[in-house]
Design a protein around this motif. Structure first.
Motif, PDB file in Angstrom:
ATOM      1  N   THR A   1       0.836  -1.205   0.000  1.00 49.47           N
ATOM      2  CA  THR A   1       0.000   0.000   0.000  1.00 49.47           C
ATOM      3  C   THR A   1       0.865   1.246   0.000  1.00 49.47           C
ATOM      4  O   THR A   1       2.037   1.213   0.398  1.00 49.47           O
ATOM      5  N   GLN A   2       0.268   2.341  -0.457  1.00 54.61           N
ATOM      6  CA  GLN A   2       0.874   3.673  -0.425  1.00 54.61           C
ATOM      7  C   GLN A   2      -0.170   4.659   0.081  1.00 54.61           C
ATOM      8  O   GLN A   2      -1.370   4.362   0.071  1.00 54.61           O
ATOM      9  N   ASN A   3       0.305   5.838   0.480  1.00 50.61           N
ATOM     10  CA  ASN A   3      -0.589   6.931   0.870  1.00 50.61           C
ATOM     11  C   ASN A   3      -1.605   6.494   1.920  1.00 50.61           C
ATOM     12  O   ASN A   3      -2.809   6.665   1.744  1.00 50.61           O
ATOM     13  N   ASN A   4      -1.107   5.916   3.021  1.00 48.74           N
ATOM     14  CA  ASN A   4      -1.964   5.475   4.121  1.00 48.74           C
ATOM     15  C   ASN A   4      -3.047   4.483   3.686  1.00 48.74           C
ATOM     16  O   ASN A   4      -4.168   4.516   4.190  1.00 48.74           O
ATOM     17  N   GLY A   5      -2.713   3.626   2.739  1.00 47.45           N
ATOM     18  CA  GLY A   5      -3.643   2.592   2.309  1.00 47.45           C
ATOM     19  C   GLY A   5      -4.617   3.007   1.232  1.00 47.45           C
ATOM     20  O   GLY A   5      -5.456   2.215   0.815  1.00 47.45           O
ATOM     21  N   SER A   6      -4.509   4.254   0.742  1.00 44.27           N
ATOM     22  CA  SER A   6      -5.453   4.692  -0.292  1.00 44.27           C
ATOM     23  C   SER A   6      -5.097   4.166  -1.676  1.00 44.27           C
ATOM     24  O   SER A   6      -5.926   4.179  -2.581  1.00 44.27           O
ATOM     25  N   SER A   7      -3.853   3.685  -1.861  1.00 43.56           N
ATOM     26  CA  SER A   7      -3.437   3.044  -3.110  1.00 43.56           C
ATOM     27  C   SER A   7      -2.891   1.664  -2.775  1.00 43.56           C
ATOM     28  O   SER A   7      -2.233   1.476  -1.742  1.00 43.56           O
ATOM     29  N   VAL A   8      -3.146   0.697  -3.641  1.00 42.91           N
ATOM     30  CA  VAL A   8      -2.743  -0.676  -3.371  1.00 42.91           C
ATOM     31  C   VAL A   8      -2.213  -1.339  -4.631  1.00 42.91           C
ATOM     32  O   VAL A   8      -2.641  -1.017  -5.746  1.00 42.91           O
ATOM     33  N   LEU A   9      -1.261  -2.244  -4.442  1.00 47.60           N
ATOM     34  CA  LEU A   9      -0.714  -3.057  -5.525  1.00 47.60           C
ATOM     35  C   LEU A   9      -0.797  -4.517  -5.099  1.00 47.60           C
ATOM     36  O   LEU A   9      -0.245  -4.908  -4.060  1.00 47.60           O
ATOM     37  N   LEU A  10      -1.494  -5.340  -5.863  1.00 45.46           N
ATOM     38  CA  LEU A  10      -1.559  -6.772  -5.606  1.00 45.46           C
ATOM     39  C   LEU A  10      -0.273  -7.401  -6.114  1.00 45.46           C
ATOM     40  O   LEU A  10       0.054  -7.297  -7.292  1.00 45.46           O
ATOM     41  N   THR A  11       0.484  -8.060  -5.224  1.00 46.27           N
ATOM     42  CA  THR A  11       1.775  -8.629  -5.614  1.00 46.27           C
ATOM     43  C   THR A  11       1.762 -10.148  -5.762  1.00 46.27           C
ATOM     44  O   THR A  11       2.611 -10.704  -6.441  1.00 46.27           O
ATOM     45  N   GLY A  12       0.802 -10.825  -5.129  1.00 44.76           N
ATOM     46  CA  GLY A  12       0.766 -12.276  -5.239  1.00 44.76           C
ATOM     47  C   GLY A  12      -0.502 -12.870  -4.661  1.00 44.76           C
ATOM     48  O   GLY A  12      -1.243 -12.202  -3.933  1.00 44.76           O
ATOM     49  N   VAL A  13      -0.742 -14.122  -5.007  1.00 46.02           N
ATOM     50  CA  VAL A  13      -1.878 -14.868  -4.466  1.00 46.02           C
ATOM     51  C   VAL A  13      -1.419 -16.303  -4.219  1.00 46.02           C
ATOM     52  O   VAL A  13      -0.540 -16.816  -4.912  1.00 46.02           O
ATOM     53  N   SER A  14      -2.011 -16.927  -3.217  1.00 42.32           N
ATOM     54  CA  SER A  14      -1.725 -18.337  -2.966  1.00 42.32           C
ATOM     55  C   SER A  14      -2.927 -18.960  -2.279  1.00 42.32           C
ATOM     56  O   SER A  14      -3.822 -18.260  -1.797  1.00 42.32           O
ATOM     57  N   GLY A  15      -2.929 -20.272  -2.231  1.00 41.18           N
ATOM     58  CA  GLY A  15      -4.035 -20.954  -1.570  1.00 41.18           C
ATOM     59  C   GLY A  15      -3.844 -22.449  -1.558  1.00 41.18           C
ATOM     60  O   GLY A  15      -2.954 -22.986  -2.229  1.00 41.18           O
TER      61      GLY A  15
ATOM     62  N   SER B 209       0.629 -20.936  -5.893  1.00 40.58           N
ATOM     63  CA  SER B 209       1.222 -19.656  -5.510  1.00 40.58           C
ATOM     64  C   SER B 209       1.650 -18.932  -6.776  1.00 40.58           C
ATOM     65  O   SER B 209       2.338 -19.518  -7.612  1.00 40.58           O
ATOM     66  N   TYR B 210       1.224 -17.679  -6.911  1.00 40.23           N
ATOM     67  CA  TYR B 210       1.560 -16.888  -8.098  1.00 40.23           C
ATOM     68  C   TYR B 210       2.014 -15.496  -7.690  1.00 40.23           C
ATOM     69  O   TYR B 210       1.379 -14.844  -6.855  1.00 40.23           O
ATOM     70  N   ASP B 211       3.114 -15.046  -8.289  1.00 41.96           N
ATOM     71  CA  ASP B 211       3.570 -13.665  -8.186  1.00 41.96           C
ATOM     72  C   ASP B 211       2.914 -12.923  -9.349  1.00 41.96           C
ATOM     73  O   ASP B 211       3.025 -13.368 -10.493  1.00 41.96           O
ATOM     74  N   THR B 212       2.214 -11.831  -9.087  1.00 38.04           N
ATOM     75  CA  THR B 212       1.461 -11.181 -10.161  1.00 38.04           C
ATOM     76  C   THR B 212       2.341 -10.458 -11.171  1.00 38.04           C
ATOM     77  O   THR B 212       2.000 -10.384 -12.343  1.00 38.04           O
ATOM     78  N   GLY B 213       3.439  -9.878 -10.713  1.00 42.02           N
ATOM     79  CA  GLY B 213       4.272  -9.074 -11.602  1.00 42.02           C
ATOM     80  C   GLY B 213       3.686  -7.704 -11.918  1.00 42.02           C
ATOM     81  O   GLY B 213       4.227  -6.964 -12.734  1.00 42.02           O
ATOM     82  N   TYR B 214       2.589  -7.334 -11.282  1.00 43.70           N
ATOM     83  CA  TYR B 214       1.948  -6.047 -11.553  1.00 43.70           C
ATOM     84  C   TYR B 214       2.822  -4.905 -11.040  1.00 43.70           C
ATOM     85  O   TYR B 214       3.518  -5.034 -10.030  1.00 43.70           O
ATOM     86  N   GLN B 215       2.751  -3.763 -11.741  1.00 39.62           N
ATOM     87  CA  GLN B 215       3.567  -2.598 -11.412  1.00 39.62           C
ATOM     88  C   GLN B 215       2.751  -1.361 -11.043  1.00 39.62           C
ATOM     89  O   GLN B 215       3.262  -0.448 -10.424  1.00 39.62           O
ATOM     90  N   THR B 216       1.480  -1.331 -11.423  1.00 38.17           N
ATOM     91  CA  THR B 216       0.668  -0.125 -11.268  1.00 38.17           C
ATOM     92  C   THR B 216      -0.252  -0.238 -10.056  1.00 38.17           C
ATOM     93  O   THR B 216      -1.059  -1.166  -9.961  1.00 38.17           O
ATOM     94  N   TYR B 217      -0.112   0.725  -9.133  1.00 32.98           N
ATOM     95  CA  TYR B 217      -1.008   0.804  -7.975  1.00 32.98           C
ATOM     96  C   TYR B 217      -2.378   1.291  -8.427  1.00 32.98           C
ATOM     97  O   TYR B 217      -2.482   2.040  -9.407  1.00 32.98           O
ATOM     98  N   VAL B 218      -3.408   0.884  -7.705  1.00 30.24           N
ATOM     99  CA  VAL B 218      -4.767   1.353  -8.005  1.00 30.24           C
ATOM    100  C   VAL B 218      -5.322   2.052  -6.768  1.00 30.24           C
ATOM    101  O   VAL B 218      -4.870   1.823  -5.640  1.00 30.24           O
ATOM    102  N   LEU B 219      -6.287   2.928  -6.989  1.00 28.06           N
ATOM    103  CA  LEU B 219      -6.938   3.625  -5.891  1.00 28.06           C
ATOM    104  C   LEU B 219      -7.928   2.687  -5.211  1.00 28.06           C
ATOM    105  O   LEU B 219      -8.788   2.109  -5.874  1.00 28.06           O
ATOM    106  N   ALA B 220      -7.815   2.570  -3.901  1.00 29.56           N
ATOM    107  CA  ALA B 220      -8.698   1.671  -3.167  1.00 29.56           C
ATOM    108  C   ALA B 220     -10.154   2.101  -3.265  1.00 29.56           C
ATOM    109  O   ALA B 220     -11.050   1.269  -3.308  1.00 29.56           O
ATOM    110  N   ALA B 221     -10.394   3.394  -3.342  1.00 30.97           N
ATOM    111  CA  ALA B 221     -11.778   3.892  -3.368  1.00 30.97           C
ATOM    112  C   ALA B 221     -12.494   3.555  -4.666  1.00 30.97           C
ATOM    113  O   ALA B 221     -13.710   3.364  -4.672  1.00 30.97           O
ATOM    114  N   SER B 222     -11.759   3.473  -5.766  1.00 34.77           N
ATOM    115  CA  SER B 222     -12.407   3.247  -7.056  1.00 34.77           C
ATOM    116  C   SER B 222     -11.880   2.014  -7.783  1.00 34.77           C
ATOM    117  O   SER B 222     -12.200   1.794  -8.944  1.00 34.77           O
TER     118      SER B 222
END
Length: 192
Positions: free
Chosen positions: A85-99, A140-153
């Motif tokens: 997260t960035q900006n006190n959690g207002s932006s987020v980047l998903l980096t991985g998933v597992s299960g 288990s997957y690393d997303t490889g994503y680079q762009t943060y998104v706004l949590a509100a939208s």
């Protein structure tokens, strides 16, 4: 399916509990509560945080009697998201998933698990999302994503559809499990 509308709430995880949906062979939908746990570790040594939920399907959920069942649960499914997260959690980047999933009743088996994950909002150019039609246990997957998104939208998270069968030719069930940091709009990957 109408239950997808329940997930477009814009909430930010981790919450103590979230809800998955179990669908019976005749189309009946039953909510299954997921509990926040912290048994799995992050994918890397970066600043990743994680949220893991466990969903326990019991014998009454699958219409099994105690005579057909040896234990408290038939199946437990775990789904973890890793994020920054960035900006006190207002932006987020998903980096991985597992299960993973575990069995407590040998008459119940998982026939398939479909995985979808993504990190998207209305302002992101290009698609940061993926669907894998069938994943193996302990995925288990690393997303490889680079762009943060706004949590509100935006929406950042993952979901799985667990297909189960009781017996070799018995009843079939499916469970929709979703774990999101934010769920601000309906993208193709965050609905069933």
């Amino acid at each position: 399916m109408a239950i997808a509308d329940d997930f477009i709430s814009g909430s930010v995880a981790p919450q103590e509990t979230i809800v998955a949906y179990l669908e019976s062979p005749d189309g009946e939908i039953k909510p299954i509560e997921g509990q926040l746990v912290s048994e799995l570790k992050a994918l890397n040594a970066g600043n990743d945080q994680s949220a893991t939920y466990v969903f326990s399907v019991g014998p009454s959920d699958l219409e099994l009697t105690k005579a057909q069942f040896d234990g408290s649960y038939a199946v437990k499914a775990y789904l973890t998201i890793y994020y920054r997260t960035q900006n006190n959690g207002s932006s987020v980047l998903l980096t991985g998933v597992s299960g993973h999933w575990t069995f407590y009743d040998q008459s119940v088996r998982v026939t398939n698990v479909r995985l979808r994950y993504g990190c998207d909002d209305v302002n992101v150019q290009g698609r940061q999302s993926r669907e894998i039609a069938s994943v193996s246990n302990y995925f288990s997957y690393d997303t490889g994503y680079q762009t943060y998104v706004l949590a509100a939208s935006g929406v950042a998270g993952a979901n799985i559809v667990v297909s189960m069968q009781h017996g070799t030719v018995g009843s079939t069930w499916s469970m929709f499990v979703q774990n999101t940091y934010c769920n601000g709009y309906a993208s193709w990957f965050n609905t069933r």
